[in-house]
Design a protein around this motif. Structure first.
Motif, mmCIF file in Angstrom:
data_model
loop_
_atom_site.group_PDB
_atom_site.id
_atom_site.type_symbol
_atom_site.label_atom_id
_atom_site.label_comp_id
_atom_site.label_asym_id
_atom_site.label_seq_id
_atom_site.Cartn_x
_atom_site.Cartn_y
_atom_site.Cartn_z
ATOM 1 N N ARG A 1 1.584 2.663 40.102
ATOM 2 C CA ARG A 1 1.848 1.720 39.025
ATOM 3 C C ARG A 1 1.655 0.288 39.506
ATOM 4 N NH1 ARG A 1 7.174 0.249 36.483
ATOM 5 N NH2 ARG A 1 6.616 -0.505 34.423
ATOM 6 N N PRO A 2 0.414 -0.133 39.627
ATOM 7 C CA PRO A 2 0.175 -1.486 40.103
ATOM 8 C C PRO A 2 0.701 -2.521 39.122
ATOM 9 C CG PRO A 2 -1.883 -0.400 39.536
ATOM 10 C CD PRO A 2 -0.808 0.579 39.294
ATOM 11 N N LEU A 3 1.278 -3.579 39.648
ATOM 12 C CA LEU A 3 1.869 -4.603 38.792
ATOM 13 C C LEU A 3 1.109 -5.916 38.927
ATOM 14 C CD1 LEU A 3 5.578 -4.036 39.876
ATOM 15 C CD2 LEU A 3 4.468 -3.134 37.828
ATOM 16 N N LYS A 4 1.235 -6.706 37.871
ATOM 17 C CA LYS A 4 0.672 -8.046 37.979
ATOM 18 C C LYS A 4 1.757 -9.032 38.390
ATOM 19 C CE LYS A 4 -3.417 -8.127 35.209
ATOM 20 N NZ LYS A 4 -4.107 -8.726 34.075
ATOM 21 N N ILE A 5 2.914 -8.838 37.802
ATOM 22 C CA ILE A 5 4.020 -9.744 38.113
ATOM 23 C C ILE A 5 5.263 -8.910 38.391
ATOM 24 C CG2 ILE A 5 5.473 -11.609 37.260
ATOM 25 C CD1 ILE A 5 3.196 -12.146 35.227
ATOM 26 N N LEU A 6 6.010 -9.331 39.376
ATOM 27 C CA LEU A 6 7.280 -8.674 39.624
ATOM 28 C C LEU A 6 8.326 -9.730 39.934
ATOM 29 C CD1 LEU A 6 8.992 -6.092 40.194
ATOM 30 C CD2 LEU A 6 8.296 -6.330 42.572
ATOM 31 N N TYR A 7 9.409 -9.691 39.165
ATOM 32 C CA TYR A 7 10.535 -10.583 39.437
ATOM 33 C C TYR A 7 11.672 -9.695 39.904
ATOM 34 C CZ TYR A 7 14.587 -13.544 38.432
ATOM 35 O OH TYR A 7 15.755 -14.231 38.532
ATOM 36 N N ALA B 1 20.538 -5.006 41.993
ATOM 37 C CA ALA B 1 19.221 -5.605 41.925
ATOM 38 C C ALA B 1 18.741 -5.626 40.480
ATOM 39 C CB ALA B 1 18.250 -4.819 42.790
ATOM 40 N N LYS B 2 18.220 -6.736 40.118
ATOM 41 C CA LYS B 2 17.753 -6.893 38.744
ATOM 42 C C LYS B 2 16.248 -7.091 38.822
ATOM 43 C CE LYS B 2 18.636 -10.690 36.502
ATOM 44 N NZ LYS B 2 19.433 -11.837 36.083
ATOM 45 N N GLU B 3 15.554 -6.449 37.938
ATOM 46 C CA GLU B 3 14.109 -6.562 38.059
ATOM 47 C C GLU B 3 13.436 -6.711 36.723
ATOM 48 O OE1 GLU B 3 12.069 -3.692 40.277
ATOM 49 O OE2 GLU B 3 13.078 -4.181 42.141
ATOM 50 N N ALA B 4 12.343 -7.372 36.725
ATOM 51 C CA ALA B 4 11.494 -7.412 35.545
ATOM 52 C C ALA B 4 10.072 -7.170 36.005
ATOM 53 C CB ALA B 4 11.613 -8.756 34.861
ATOM 54 N N GLU B 5 9.437 -6.242 35.378
ATOM 55 C CA GLU B 5 8.085 -5.922 35.797
ATOM 56 C C GLU B 5 7.119 -6.159 34.652
ATOM 57 O OE1 GLU B 5 8.195 -1.874 36.826
ATOM 58 O OE2 GLU B 5 9.297 -2.187 38.693
ATOM 59 N N HIS B 6 5.963 -6.579 34.985
ATOM 60 C CA HIS B 6 4.922 -6.690 33.971
ATOM 61 C C HIS B 6 3.674 -6.055 34.514
ATOM 62 C CE1 HIS B 6 6.967 -9.837 31.503
ATOM 63 N NE2 HIS B 6 7.619 -9.994 32.635
ATOM 64 N N PHE C 1 10.383 -11.111 56.215
ATOM 65 C CA PHE C 1 9.142 -10.358 56.302
ATOM 66 C C PHE C 1 9.271 -9.039 55.554
ATOM 67 C CE2 PHE C 1 5.188 -9.762 58.712
ATOM 68 C CZ PHE C 1 4.755 -11.074 58.654
ATOM 69 N N GLY C 2 10.453 -8.444 55.687
ATOM 70 C CA GLY C 2 10.723 -7.201 54.965
ATOM 71 C C GLY C 2 10.639 -7.403 53.460
ATOM 72 N N LEU C 3 11.127 -8.549 52.990
ATOM 73 C CA LEU C 3 11.060 -8.838 51.556
ATOM 74 C C LEU C 3 9.604 -8.923 51.102
ATOM 75 C CD1 LEU C 3 13.807 -11.623 51.242
ATOM 76 C CD2 LEU C 3 13.984 -9.241 50.527
ATOM 77 N N TYR C 4 8.802 -9.588 51.905
ATOM 78 C CA TYR C 4 7.383 -9.686 51.559
ATOM 79 C C TYR C 4 6.721 -8.319 51.556
ATOM 80 C CZ TYR C 4 7.291 -14.795 51.596
ATOM 81 O OH TYR C 4 7.495 -16.108 51.301
ATOM 82 N N HIS C 5 7.087 -7.515 52.535
ATOM 83 C CA HIS C 5 6.526 -6.160 52.566
ATOM 84 C C HIS C 5 6.895 -5.403 51.300
ATOM 85 C CE1 HIS C 5 5.881 -6.199 57.117
ATOM 86 N NE2 HIS C 5 4.718 -5.923 56.568
ATOM 87 N N TYR C 6 8.160 -5.562 50.919
ATOM 88 C CA TYR C 6 8.645 -4.878 49.738
ATOM 89 C C TYR C 6 7.870 -5.325 48.502
ATOM 90 C CZ TYR C 6 11.654 -3.751 45.795
ATOM 91 O OH TYR C 6 12.110 -3.293 44.597
ATOM 92 N N LEU C 7 7.780 -6.647 48.343
ATOM 93 C CA LEU C 7 7.105 -7.226 47.181
ATOM 94 C C LEU C 7 5.641 -6.791 47.137
ATOM 95 C CD1 LEU C 7 8.104 -9.130 45.004
ATOM 96 C CD2 LEU C 7 7.440 -11.075 46.425
ATOM 97 N N HIS C 8 5.025 -6.897 48.278
ATOM 98 C CA HIS C 8 3.612 -6.540 48.394
ATOM 99 C C HIS C 8 3.393 -5.075 48.036
ATOM 100 C CE1 HIS C 8 -0.030 -5.377 50.706
ATOM 101 N NE2 HIS C 8 -0.454 -6.563 50.347
ATOM 102 N N ASN C 9 4.278 -4.253 48.532
ATOM 103 C CA ASN C 9 4.135 -2.823 48.290
ATOM 104 C C ASN C 9 4.350 -2.481 46.821
ATOM 105 O OD1 ASN C 9 3.765 -0.126 49.173
ATOM 106 N ND2 ASN C 9 5.971 0.189 48.908
ATOM 107 N N ARG C 10 5.363 -3.084 46.207
ATOM 108 C CA ARG C 10 5.636 -2.806 44.797
ATOM 109 C C ARG C 10 4.465 -3.229 43.921
ATOM 110 N NH1 ARG C 10 10.738 -2.148 42.637
ATOM 111 N NH2 ARG C 10 9.553 -1.887 40.714
ATOM 112 N N ILE C 11 3.949 -4.405 44.205
ATOM 113 C CA ILE C 11 2.862 -4.932 43.383
ATOM 114 C C ILE C 11 1.606 -4.093 43.530
ATOM 115 C CG2 ILE C 11 1.252 -6.875 43.256
ATOM 116 C CD1 ILE C 11 3.433 -8.590 42.725
ATOM 117 N N HIS C 12 1.343 -3.659 44.756
ATOM 118 C CA HIS C 12 0.134 -2.874 44.978
ATOM 119 C C HIS C 12 0.402 -1.381 44.897
ATOM 120 C CE1 HIS C 12 -2.345 -6.280 45.988
ATOM 121 N NE2 HIS C 12 -1.379 -6.729 46.760
ATOM 122 N N SER C 13 1.466 -1.019 44.233
ATOM 123 C CA SER C 13 1.805 0.392 44.140
ATOM 124 C C SER C 13 0.620 1.203 43.606
ATOM 125 C CB SER C 13 3.002 0.539 43.194
ATOM 126 O OG SER C 13 2.999 1.813 42.627
#
Lengths: 543, 189
Positions: free
Chosen positions: A480-486, A3-8, A465-477
């Motif tokens: 460490r809340p994120l604005k953008i997550l790739y 998995a490759k990620e970029a966080e902002h 749906f699981g992907l959305y849950h994952y994305l949602h959870n990471r962003i609203h951590s």
């Protein structure tokens, strides 16, 4: 899988920049209560209970106001009965969870916990013949149990509660053990691939045991929804009254017949992203058509004490007309949508039923006049009033509204839109974009295209749906809340982007690079902006 | 207005009367109160029946109480295969006495009379209970349609008589009328 990620956490100054401007779908005044990220949902319930302490709810206000208006003329104030119990009673929200979300940190003796967990396994052995033993029961992906403070079963998603009493007992023991010995609140336990998440509200303990992809906090929102569903049947006031009088009351007596609402709400959580987002999906309609529909309601349902009038078609909001000053919370709207989805009986006749909208006023009932406007039973009209005696008035309104909607082809426009099934992702004209969720925060509305290949099977939909849950959870951590997550996963690339005004979650093909994704998202935003008047309800109509 | 415990067949009885069909399959419990209209003809006069179909669950009682006082007639149902629903009839009647109009027409109906094998409440028990409380009684079956039409028509007739009766005319007695017209679920019916 690499998995490759970029966080902002901040927007980068690079050239591949996301253009952050006004959120498409914004409007001046919304009819729904704006919802931000989901932390708010999680804690809000405690706020509502404190509101109850401070003052009487909206229903009381409306009733008082309208009875004042008519006081001199008729003086029959008592004709309006409102369940307004518990206004003065001091409620102590028993376990105020802090919203900061450090979940696992209960300072409890691990050894003691192990003993309790051991007890769980022992009970398994004892109940040889019970429901618990069947492999089908054990294999369910997500169990939900609701019990009272004193450990009495209230609801189990699968299996007969009576056969699960011991399990309920253990759950109660776990909650009260942590509470008594550590003066703390148990939030979750991880057991192998299962997670056990607890939510303890006024008089009720809600427990979810799952192998699913949701985070603990997301599960807690779901449990909160279930709690609100129970309140919508009983009201918080009567729930408190019941347990104040008898601590070991069997709540199933009061809830009989409404288990199906809990069942269908749980199913809705697995297919409807609106509950995760705290937002509502609108039926796509031309704004002139939508306006005509709203005006039909305004013209023909201008009735004293009518608080909300709304039309819902296939779980999507067509229009909402509200009493000036009062707004609807998306969570309440989901409860309403769940009510009409779950109750077949509304299709047969005009119905008149009490419903409590916990976010609006958890202390009393609104009366709902519920009817379908078309033969096919797709378009449902709900008129929510504080006046218990207005059935015939509202029934008259319904007839006039139907007449006008038929005359101006409003019903036809709704059924046409329903037949078209929302829209294809190809409409947006963006290569490699597979699916997305876009939520406008200020209006609490969201839009998403139809599910297409490869998300046609149930397995694939669950995975999406699981992907959305994952994305949602990471962003609203919470840490460490994120604005953008790739995020590049095995089968797709994900981009999540949250600003002051909106939340966007997009799913791309796996080969889409970060810069391509950002380009695509900018294009998507332009498309949503262009379509906003059709996809969203931009005007808030009042009586 | 249709009253009685949850699951005794209130909605089924009404659907049988209104649409002539039987709702088989899964149990659809009523939420709150459902409202239906049906116009019937009694001796050449049209009578419009406005029928409230109530939810049997306890938590809806407070809602339904409010509508008792406006009701001209009450159909009180129990299920002949369910003892609890029969035992609760007394409680229902107490409630009715408390909230309903004094001249309200009450008809006690023992529903599901077609289920001979599972029957627990004998027809005589129902009759006796009805007699004790001075209300009309018959057994019905929403499934076969037995006595369903009669139950509603008797009420329509009573309501029409009340409206049109001259002071000198004899009073219409539903209980007697029903006794004369009803079918029993004996072996030959």
């Amino acid at each position: 899988m690499a998995a490759k990620e970029a966080e902002h956490t901040e927007l980068s100054e690079e050239d591949e920049e996301l253009r952050e401007d006004l959120a498409p779908g914004n409007c001046g005044t919304s009819m729904l209560i704006a919802t931000d990220s989901y932390e708010h949902l999680e804690t809000e319930n405690f706020k509502t209970s404190s509101v109850v302490v401070k003052k009487r709810g909206h229903i009381h206000d409306i009733v008082r106001q309208s009875s004042q208006e008519h006081d001199e003329s008729s003086g029959n104030e008592q004709t309006v009965h409102v369940n307004n119990v518990g206004g003065e009673e001091k409620l102590t929200p028993s376990h105020s969870e802090d919203s900061s979300g450090d979940q696992s940190d209960t300072s409890l003796n691990k050894a003691e916990l192990t003993t309790v967990i051991e007890q769980i396994s022992k009970t398994h052995i004892i109940e040889e013949d019970d429901d618990v033993k069947t492999p089908e029961w054990k294999q369910k992906r997500k169990h939900v149990f609701i019990l009272s403070d004193s450990g009495k079963p209230v609801y189990s998603r699968y299996g007969n509660e009576d056969k699960l009493v011991t399990i309920f007992g253990v759950m109660q023991a776990l909650v009260s053990f942590v509470q008594d010995s550590a003066h703390d609140t148990i939030r979750s336990i991880v057991v192998g691939e299962h997670r056990v998440v607890f939510l303890h509200h006024d008089h009720l303990i809600l427990v979810c045991v799952t192998r699913g992809s949701e985070s603990d906090r997301q599960i807690r929102i779901q449990l909160n929804y279930l709690y609100n569903q129970i309140l919508s049947v009983l009201t918080l006031s009567s729930l408190q009254k019941i347990f104040k009088q008898r601590r070991n009351y069997d709540l199933r007596r009061q809830l009989s017949g409404s288990e199906k609402f809990l069942d269908s709400l749980l199913n809705m959580m697995e297919t409807e992203p609106g509950l995760l987002l705290g937002a509502v999906r609108c039926l796509p309609l031309e704004s002139t058509t939508r306006d005509m529909i709203a005006q039909s309601i305004v013209q023909h349902a201008k009735v004293k004490d009518l608080v909300f009038a709304l039309i819902i078609a296939n779980s999507q909001l067509v229009t909402l007309v509200r009493m000036k000053k009062y707004f609807l919370h998306p969570m309440d709207l989901h409860i309403i949508i769940n009510l009409i989805n779950a109750a077949e009986s509304f299709k047969a006749a005009e119905s008149w039923t009490p419903i409590c909208l916990p976010k609006f006023d958890s202390s009393g009932f609104l009366q709902a006049h519920i009817s379908y406007l078309d033969e096919e039973c797709q378009t449902c009209l709900l008129l929510l009033s504080v006046d218990r005696d207005s059935f015939f008035t509202l029934s008259g309104c319904k007839n006039k509204i139907t007449e006008r909607l038929t005359k101006y082809n409003g019903l036809k426009a709704i059924s046409d839109s329903l037949r078209k099934d929302s829209y294809n992702i190809s409409k947006c004209g963006i290569a490699d974009l597979r699916h997305f969720l876009y939520k406008n925060k200020s209006t609490a509305q969201y839009t998403s295209p139809e599910l297409e290949a490869p998300y046609l099977t149930q397995d694939q939909q669950e995975r999406l749906f699981g992907l959305y849950h994952y994305l949602h959870n990471r962003i609203h951590s919470s840490t460490r809340p994120l604005k953008i997550l790739y995020h590049v996963g095995q089968y797709e690339a994900l981009l999540g982007w949250v600003t002051e005004g909106f939340e966007l979650y997009a799913v791309f093909g796996p080969l889409v690079t970060k810069s391509l994704a950002i380009n695509a998202v900018n294009k998507l935003m332009a498309w949503i902006r262009k379509e906003a008047s059709r996809l969203f309800i931009l005007e808030s109509v009042v009586f | 207005m249709l009253l009685g415990d949850s699951g005794v067949g209130k909605t089924c009885l009404l659907v049988r009367f209104k649409d002539g069909a039987f709702l088989s399959g899964s149990f659809i419990s009523t939420v709150g109160i459902d409202f239906r209209n049906k116009v019937v003809e009694v001796d050449g006069t049209k009578v419009k029946l406005q029928i409230w179909d109530t939810a049997g669950q306890e938590r809806f009682r407070s809602v339904t109480h409010a509508y008792y006082r406006d009701a001209n007639a009450l159909l009180l149902l129990y299920d002949v295969t369910n003892k609890a629903s029969f035992d609760n009839i007394r409680a229902w009647l107490t409630e009715i006495n408390e909230y309903a109009q004094e001249d309200v027409v009450i008809m006690l109906l023992g529903n599901k009379a077609d289920m001979a094998g599972e029957r627990i409440i004998k027809s005589e028990d129902g009759e006796k209970l009805a007699k004790d409380h001075g209300v009309a009684f018959m057994e019905t079956s929403a499934k076969t349609g037995m006595n369903v039409e009669l139950a509603f028509m008797a009420i329509a007739r009573d309501l029409k008589m009340k409206k049109t009766r001259q002071p000198a005319d004899p009073k219409f007695n539903v209980a007697e009328y029903v006794d004369k017209e009803k079918k029993t679920s004996g072996c030959c019916s």
